[in-house]
Design a protein around this motif. Structure first.
Motif, PDB file in Angstrom:
ATOM      1  N   LEU A   9       4.707   5.106  -3.355  1.00  0.00           N
ATOM      2  CA  LEU A   9       4.424   3.683  -3.294  1.00  0.00           C
ATOM      3  C   LEU A   9       4.623   3.151  -1.887  1.00  0.00           C
ATOM      4  CD1 LEU A   9       3.767   1.099  -4.905  1.00  0.00           C
ATOM      5  CD2 LEU A   9       6.221   0.788  -5.182  1.00  0.00           C
ATOM      6  N   LYS A  10       5.695   3.575  -1.227  1.00  0.00           N
ATOM      7  CA  LYS A  10       5.948   3.095   0.129  1.00  0.00           C
ATOM      8  C   LYS A  10       4.910   3.620   1.109  1.00  0.00           C
ATOM      9  CE  LYS A  10      10.783   2.190  -0.476  1.00  0.00           C
ATOM     10  NZ  LYS A  10      12.121   2.330   0.033  1.00  0.00           N
ATOM     11  N   ILE A  11       4.477   4.855   0.943  1.00  0.00           N
ATOM     12  CA  ILE A  11       3.428   5.393   1.806  1.00  0.00           C
ATOM     13  C   ILE A  11       2.122   4.639   1.571  1.00  0.00           C
ATOM     14  CG2 ILE A  11       1.996   7.432   2.227  1.00  0.00           C
ATOM     15  CD1 ILE A  11       4.541   9.107   1.797  1.00  0.00           C
ATOM     16  N   LYS A  12       1.852   4.273   0.324  1.00  0.00           N
ATOM     17  CA  LYS A  12       0.650   3.508   0.003  1.00  0.00           C
ATOM     18  C   LYS A  12       0.668   2.156   0.718  1.00  0.00           C
ATOM     19  CE  LYS A  12      -0.849   1.203  -4.044  1.00  0.00           C
ATOM     20  NZ  LYS A  12      -0.917   1.148  -5.499  1.00  0.00           N
ATOM     21  N   TRP A  13       1.804   1.462   0.679  1.00  0.00           N
ATOM     22  CA  TRP A  13       1.909   0.175   1.353  1.00  0.00           C
ATOM     23  C   TRP A  13       1.845   0.328   2.865  1.00  0.00           C
ATOM     24  CZ3 TRP A  13       0.742  -4.264  -0.447  1.00  0.00           C
ATOM     25  CH2 TRP A  13       0.820  -4.492  -1.823  1.00  0.00           C
ATOM     26  N   HIS A  14       2.439   1.398   3.384  1.00  0.00           N
ATOM     27  CA  HIS A  14       2.357   1.657   4.819  1.00  0.00           C
ATOM     28  C   HIS A  14       0.890   1.825   5.236  1.00  0.00           C
ATOM     29  CE1 HIS A  14       3.581   3.231   8.751  1.00  0.00           C
ATOM     30  NE2 HIS A  14       2.593   4.103   8.583  1.00  0.00           N
ATOM     31  N   SER A  15       0.125   2.545   4.442  1.00  0.00           N
ATOM     32  CA  SER A  15      -1.282   2.756   4.798  1.00  0.00           C
ATOM     33  C   SER A  15      -2.084   1.456   4.693  1.00  0.00           C
ATOM     34  CB  SER A  15      -1.899   3.847   3.941  1.00  0.00           C
ATOM     35  OG  SER A  15      -1.889   3.491   2.589  1.00  0.00           O
ATOM     36  N   TYR A  16      -1.794   0.616   3.702  1.00  0.00           N
ATOM     37  CA  TYR A  16      -2.446  -0.687   3.618  1.00  0.00           C
ATOM     38  C   TYR A  16      -2.173  -1.501   4.876  1.00  0.00           C
ATOM     39  CZ  TYR A  16      -3.334  -0.393  -1.472  1.00  0.00           C
ATOM     40  OH  TYR A  16      -3.774  -0.053  -2.709  1.00  0.00           O
ATOM     41  N   ILE A  17      -0.909  -1.552   5.265  1.00  0.00           N
ATOM     42  CA  ILE A  17      -0.531  -2.331   6.443  1.00  0.00           C
ATOM     43  C   ILE A  17      -1.163  -1.751   7.697  1.00  0.00           C
ATOM     44  CG2 ILE A  17       1.431  -3.027   7.881  1.00  0.00           C
ATOM     45  CD1 ILE A  17       3.078  -3.168   5.239  1.00  0.00           C
ATOM     46  N   ASP A  18      -1.208  -0.425   7.798  1.00  0.00           N
ATOM     47  CA  ASP A  18      -1.827   0.211   8.963  1.00  0.00           C
ATOM     48  C   ASP A  18      -3.308  -0.135   9.073  1.00  0.00           C
ATOM     49  OD1 ASP A  18       0.244   1.377  10.293  1.00  0.00           O
ATOM     50  OD2 ASP A  18      -0.180   3.412   9.633  1.00  0.00           O
ATOM     51  N   TYR A  19      -4.035  -0.081   7.968  1.00  0.00           N
ATOM     52  CA  TYR A  19      -5.453  -0.427   8.009  1.00  0.00           C
ATOM     53  C   TYR A  19      -5.636  -1.898   8.406  1.00  0.00           C
ATOM     54  CZ  TYR A  19      -7.204   3.965   6.102  1.00  0.00           C
ATOM     55  OH  TYR A  19      -7.548   5.277   5.923  1.00  0.00           O
TER      56      TYR A  19
END
Length: 135
Positions: A9-19
């Motif tokens: 879940l945290k990696i998913k949110w990190h990728s959202y924020i990165d994009y």
């Protein structure tokens, strides 16, 4: 089992924020009304495109090529964040434009640290649990 879901879940949110950060960095010369041919604009657009490409080749749910592991991704993110922070001093435009570079650099670093430290803690807890289970 729950810990791995938290990590994903945290990696998913990190990728959202990165994009989102990549797109904001690419659009930042127009958002902050900067001269598009100036060095400060070129740096922000280049870092934005690099973050976008990095996300596309990272091994996570939203990566397409999955060539780089997440730990390498974090290290590159930290480099991009620190580079954005020091680029006004390196290229001598700190008197004209400083705020956008500091803002985006700090957000990139914070996005990395907010995920990296909990992951280290989760790995340590999992190691202790596995060691206790075998004893």
């Amino acid at each position: 089992m729950k810990k791995t879901k938290t990590k994903a879940l945290k990696i998913k949110w990190h990728s959202y924020i990165d994009y989102a950060l990549a797109l904001l960095l690419i659009a930042s010369p127009w958002i902050f009304n900067l001269e598009t041919s100036a060095m400060e604009s070129k740096i922000m657009v280049t870092i934005g495109m690099a973050i976008l490409c990095l996300n596309l080749i990272t091994h996570h749910k939203f990566g397409l090529a999955k060539m780089i592991n997440i730990n390498s991704h974090f290290k590159i993110d930290l480099f991009f964040g620190w580079f954005l922070i020091v680029s006004p001093l390196l290229y001598g435009f700190f008197a004209e434009v400083l705020f956008p570079h500091l803002l985006f650099g700090a957000i990139i670093i914070a996005n990395t640290f907010l995920l990296k430290f909990p992951l280290k803690r989760i790995r340590k807890i999992q190691f202790i649990e596995n060691r206790n289970a075998t004893s």
